[in-house]
Structure formats: structure tokens, C-alpha cells
Design a protein around this motif. Sequence first.
Motif, PDB file in Angstrom:
ATOM      1  N   GLY A 225       0.788  -1.224   0.000  1.00 35.58           N
ATOM      2  CA  GLY A 225       0.000   0.000   0.000  1.00 35.58           C
ATOM      3  C   GLY A 225       0.817   1.269   0.000  1.00 35.58           C
ATOM      4  N   TYR A 226       2.135   1.164   0.163  1.00 35.77           N
ATOM      5  CA  TYR A 226       3.012   2.332   0.159  1.00 35.77           C
ATOM      6  C   TYR A 226       3.761   2.387  -1.167  1.00 35.77           C
ATOM      7  CZ  TYR A 226       2.399   2.452   5.241  1.00 35.77           C
ATOM      8  OH  TYR A 226       1.868   2.516   6.503  1.00 35.77           O
ATOM      9  N   ALA A 227       4.127   3.610  -1.586  1.00 34.37           N
ATOM     10  CA  ALA A 227       4.946   3.746  -2.783  1.00 34.37           C
ATOM     11  C   ALA A 227       6.346   3.199  -2.527  1.00 34.37           C
ATOM     12  CB  ALA A 227       5.022   5.210  -3.198  1.00 34.37           C
ATOM     13  N   LYS A 228       6.914   2.554  -3.549  1.00 38.66           N
ATOM     14  CA  LYS A 228       8.285   2.073  -3.467  1.00 38.66           C
ATOM     15  C   LYS A 228       9.219   3.094  -4.109  1.00 38.66           C
ATOM     16  CE  LYS A 228       9.023  -2.062  -5.056  1.00 38.66           C
ATOM     17  NZ  LYS A 228       8.887  -3.252  -5.904  1.00 38.66           N
ATOM     18  N   ALA A 229      10.493   2.976  -3.809  1.00 40.65           N
ATOM     19  CA  ALA A 229      11.476   3.816  -4.499  1.00 40.65           C
ATOM     20  C   ALA A 229      11.521   3.385  -5.963  1.00 40.65           C
ATOM     21  CB  ALA A 229      12.836   3.661  -3.845  1.00 40.65           C
ATOM     22  N   ALA A 230      11.479   4.360  -6.875  1.00 37.51           N
ATOM     23  CA  ALA A 230      11.446   4.053  -8.295  1.00 37.51           C
ATOM     24  C   ALA A 230      12.848   3.779  -8.826  1.00 37.51           C
ATOM     25  CB  ALA A 230      10.819   5.219  -9.059  1.00 37.51           C
ATOM     26  N   SER A 231      12.927   2.994  -9.908  1.00 42.37           N
ATOM     27  CA  SER A 231      14.204   2.758 -10.561  1.00 42.37           C
ATOM     28  C   SER A 231      14.639   4.014 -11.305  1.00 42.37           C
ATOM     29  CB  SER A 231      14.080   1.594 -11.552  1.00 42.37           C
ATOM     30  OG  SER A 231      13.239   1.982 -12.635  1.00 42.37           O
ATOM     31  N   GLU A 232      15.908   4.077 -11.682  1.00 42.24           N
ATOM     32  CA  GLU A 232      16.400   5.249 -12.419  1.00 42.24           C
ATOM     33  C   GLU A 232      15.690   5.393 -13.757  1.00 42.24           C
ATOM     34  OE1 GLU A 232      20.604   5.411 -12.839  1.00 42.24           O
ATOM     35  OE2 GLU A 232      21.005   5.197 -10.689  1.00 42.24           O
ATOM     36  N   ASP A 233      15.424   4.280 -14.407  1.00 43.53           N
ATOM     37  CA  ASP A 233      14.752   4.326 -15.712  1.00 43.53           C
ATOM     38  C   ASP A 233      13.349   4.880 -15.575  1.00 43.53           C
ATOM     39  OD1 ASP A 233      14.334   3.562 -18.587  1.00 43.53           O
ATOM     40  OD2 ASP A 233      12.816   2.275 -17.645  1.00 43.53           O
ATOM     41  N   ALA A 235      12.159   6.765 -13.109  1.00 47.89           N
ATOM     42  CA  ALA A 235      12.243   8.162 -12.682  1.00 47.89           C
ATOM     43  C   ALA A 235      12.501   9.082 -13.872  1.00 47.89           C
ATOM     44  CB  ALA A 235      13.333   8.325 -11.628  1.00 47.89           C
ATOM     45  N   ARG A 236      13.369   8.636 -14.802  1.00 43.47           N
ATOM     46  CA  ARG A 236      13.673   9.445 -15.996  1.00 43.47           C
ATOM     47  C   ARG A 236      12.444   9.593 -16.881  1.00 43.47           C
ATOM     48  NH1 ARG A 236      14.267   8.002 -20.858  1.00 43.47           N
ATOM     49  NH2 ARG A 236      14.475   5.784 -20.337  1.00 43.47           N
ATOM     50  N   ARG A 237      11.751   8.478 -17.136  1.00 40.39           N
ATOM     51  CA  ARG A 237      10.572   8.533 -18.008  1.00 40.39           C
ATOM     52  C   ARG A 237       9.446   9.350 -17.380  1.00 40.39           C
ATOM     53  NH1 ARG A 237       8.142   3.689 -18.727  1.00 40.39           N
ATOM     54  NH2 ARG A 237       9.287   2.622 -17.070  1.00 40.39           N
ATOM     55  N   GLN A 238       9.286   9.223 -16.068  1.00 39.10           N
ATOM     56  CA  GLN A 238       8.256   9.969 -15.363  1.00 39.10           C
ATOM     57  C   GLN A 238       8.547  11.471 -15.427  1.00 39.10           C
ATOM     58  OE1 GLN A 238       5.475   9.024 -14.278  1.00 39.10           O
ATOM     59  NE2 GLN A 238       4.819  10.032 -12.398  1.00 39.10           N
ATOM     60  N   ILE A 265      14.018  12.316  -5.011  1.00 43.43           N
ATOM     61  CA  ILE A 265      14.118  13.610  -5.680  1.00 43.43           C
ATOM     62  C   ILE A 265      13.270  13.566  -6.949  1.00 43.43           C
ATOM     63  CG2 ILE A 265      15.648  15.230  -6.875  1.00 43.43           C
ATOM     64  CD1 ILE A 265      16.043  15.235  -3.887  1.00 43.43           C
ATOM     65  N   LEU A 266      12.233  14.386  -6.997  1.00 44.86           N
ATOM     66  CA  LEU A 266      11.323  14.431  -8.137  1.00 44.86           C
ATOM     67  C   LEU A 266      11.518  15.689  -8.975  1.00 44.86           C
ATOM     68  CD1 LEU A 266       8.066  13.270  -6.302  1.00 44.86           C
ATOM     69  CD2 LEU A 266       9.723  11.859  -7.524  1.00 44.86           C
ATOM     70  N   ILE A 267      12.041  16.749  -8.355  1.00 42.53           N
ATOM     71  CA  ILE A 267      12.259  18.013  -9.063  1.00 42.53           C
ATOM     72  C   ILE A 267      13.715  18.427  -8.834  1.00 42.53           C
ATOM     73  CG2 ILE A 267      11.529  20.419  -9.319  1.00 42.53           C
ATOM     74  CD1 ILE A 267       8.857  19.634  -8.038  1.00 42.53           C
ATOM     75  N   THR A 268      14.494  18.445  -9.903  1.00 46.14           N
ATOM     76  CA  THR A 268      15.908  18.798  -9.804  1.00 46.14           C
ATOM     77  C   THR A 268      16.101  20.309  -9.907  1.00 46.14           C
ATOM     78  OG1 THR A 268      16.255  18.638 -12.177  1.00 46.14           O
ATOM     79  CG2 THR A 268      16.533  16.601 -10.881  1.00 46.14           C
ATOM     80  N   GLU A 269      17.304  20.739  -9.579  1.00 47.93           N
ATOM     81  CA  GLU A 269      17.630  22.165  -9.721  1.00 47.93           C
ATOM     82  C   GLU A 269      17.485  22.599 -11.178  1.00 47.93           C
ATOM     83  OE1 GLU A 269      21.241  25.347  -8.748  1.00 47.93           O
ATOM     84  OE2 GLU A 269      21.448  23.228  -8.191  1.00 47.93           O
ATOM     85  N   GLU A 270      17.871  21.729 -12.106  1.00 50.26           N
ATOM     86  CA  GLU A 270      17.757  22.053 -13.526  1.00 50.26           C
ATOM     87  C   GLU A 270      16.294  22.260 -13.934  1.00 50.26           C
ATOM     88  OE1 GLU A 270      18.921  23.196 -17.114  1.00 50.26           O
ATOM     89  OE2 GLU A 270      20.293  22.714 -15.463  1.00 50.26           O
ATOM     90  N   GLN A 271      15.386  21.453 -13.379  1.00 51.79           N
ATOM     91  CA  GLN A 271      13.964  21.636 -13.679  1.00 51.79           C
ATOM     92  C   GLN A 271      13.432  22.937 -13.081  1.00 51.79           C
ATOM     93  OE1 GLN A 271      13.039  17.579 -12.170  1.00 51.79           O
ATOM     94  NE2 GLN A 271      11.609  17.496 -13.890  1.00 51.79           N
TER      95      GLN A 271
END
Length: 366
Positions: A225-233, A235-238, A265-271
Motif C-alpha cells: 500500500g506504500y509507494a516504493k522507491a522508483a528505478s532510475e529508468d 524516474a527518468r521517463r516519469q 528527488i522528483l524536481i531537480t535544480e535544472e527543472q
Amino acid sequence: MKIGILKEIEKNEKRVSISPKIAKQLIEKGFEVVVEDDAGSSSKYKNSDYEEVGVQVEKRGAVYKECDILVKINPFDEDGLKLIDDHHILICQLFHKSNPEIVKQIAEKGATVFSMDALPRISRAQDMDVLSSQSNLAGYKAVIKGAYEMTKIFPLMMTAAGTITPSRVLIYGVGVAGLQAIATAKRLGAVVEATDIRLETKEQAESLGAKFITVDPNGEASENGYAKAASEDYARRQKEAVNNSLFKADLVITTAMVPGRKSPILITEEQVKQMKNGAVIIDLAAAQGGNCELSKMNKTVIKNGVKIIGTTISPESVSTNASDLYGKNMFNFINYLTENNEFKWNLEDQITDETLIVKDGVIRKT
């Protein structure tokens, strides 16, 4: 048994673990209840409010000495741990995976501790779920905070001087806080979009009027029922899918947390550099590192015209309601674990097993 309500001493904490109304219900169940002097004052509950329902008001040391069950919201502090012994049963949000030293100290004292944040996400535990009850308020308050910090209004408004277009709100994480944020922003007239790794949240977000943004998570989305940590792939596509909405948003609210781990981290400094001048980010995951790379807990950071506010928000800022809801969760939890005012210690029960971190000095969960 005698239940002791302790005063929260953490900076900016205004809640109390049991309100007078809930204390009355415990007394009606046959428990004796003692409250630390002025424990409810920041939630606008006076000592006399407790005394009127039959609660005894005592100084801190007396509460520890007299009571069998000690209840708090936050983990026990160093001074409090010095006052516990092997007859105490502690109940709080322990966050035991992040606080192994506190767990060790409780065990060394021979005490017992239940952690409210470790409740399993099952239907039987819903009325005890403090994370849900407090997150609900946090989602609401995040929108109100964002509205205050923005330089625009939320709704479409037609005036003689011209038409004001509605603000755009983007919400990361469609859990309890995210859903309440969606509902609140929609009620205020904003155009709302939302995103979450868990595809099962799409219908919930859309039912409240939000446009849902996602990519196929390939089965990596959630666990118990909880969100898991996403893979790098993933996270990039999202990130690529959400960028268009992020760069148009006037208000962004992030709520994504993984139990026992640093916030993703969902929003980077670059974003952030590509977001609108004047946009506001309310990062509700700041206490665990933040969903925005630039977030700092309890601080406002301005970068390229974007205001980034790191907070947990906020149940503390609506402490009267938050205390009452937390207290009801606590009442249901104590009521579930006891029979004839004695603990049942049914270790085969899932709720008992997962929340009982230390029993009689023995560490059960790490």
C-alpha cells in the motif's frame, strides 16, 4: 491501567496526543488518565478542559512515575528516556528504522514500545492510521499555504477590466495528502494535474477532477500500500512526462515519501530553472530530505524566481483538529490492543506484530 499524556517539546510542535474529548472516552472505557501540565495548551486545550472530563493534571515527572502507558506523538527524547523503566508501555510515532538509537535505549530500560507509524495498510487498521489522519490535514493546509504564497488567485474570474485565467496546480503523489490537496485546489477553482508511480491512484485522482500524468511503471510501483522507491529508468521517463505540466504550473505540491528511507528527488535544480517566474513549490517531504533538490526543512528558498518551501506542514498548524484526529486514532489503537483494560499481547495478530517494536526490553523490529 493509567494512561499518561505527555507534552510535546519539539520545536514548532503544537499538537497533543489525546484531546479532552478522547480522554473522556478512555475514562468511560475504565482507564485512568493523567495529563502533563499544559500539554494541550498549544492546541487550545486548557488544563481545566481535561479536569472537567475527569483527567488528573500533573507535572512531567509525576506522569512518568504514576502511569503504565505513556503516549506521545513524536519519539521520546533523551530526558524522557531517562524517566522510563521496565513497567512502562510507550506509544508514539517512533519511526524506528530512522531512530535505532532510541529503540536501543528503550530496550536497555526493559520497557515496551508500540510505533503508530508502523501500522500495516489494511482495512482493520484504517481507524488507527495516524499517517492518514494527519496527512489529510497536511494536504489541505499545503494548498492554503500555497495560495498565500502565490501572487495569483486560483479561480477563473471575469471582470470589467478583463478575464483572469485560473491558476495551474501540479501535485506529486496521490496518497492521502495528495488527494486532499487535489480536492482543495479544485474547490478553489484551479486547474489541477497530478502524478504518481502507482497506477491504481489514477481513478482516485480523476474522480476529484485532476488530470492524471503517468508512464507504465512495469510493476515497480507499490508495496503493502506504500509507494516504493522508483528505478532510475522509471524516474527518468516519469520526469519527461511531467515536465510540460511542471513548467506551466503556478503551484506545485510534492508529497512523495518512502517509509524509512530518504524522500525521492522528483524536481531537480535544472527543472526548477525552467519553471515559471513566481511559481511556488510546497515540499511536504522536506523532513526526509525533500522531493525538490533545493528544499530545506522549515526554510524558504528562492531560485530563479521560484519559491521553494520545505515543510511537513502542518498538522501542527491546525493543531486543534490534528490533535483530535490523532487522539481518536490512539483511542482506537489502545482499544484494539486491550481487553478489560489489559493488553492482550496477541503476537500472531498483524497489527500487534508490526507495531510492537520492543517488548519487555527485547527488540522485535529493526
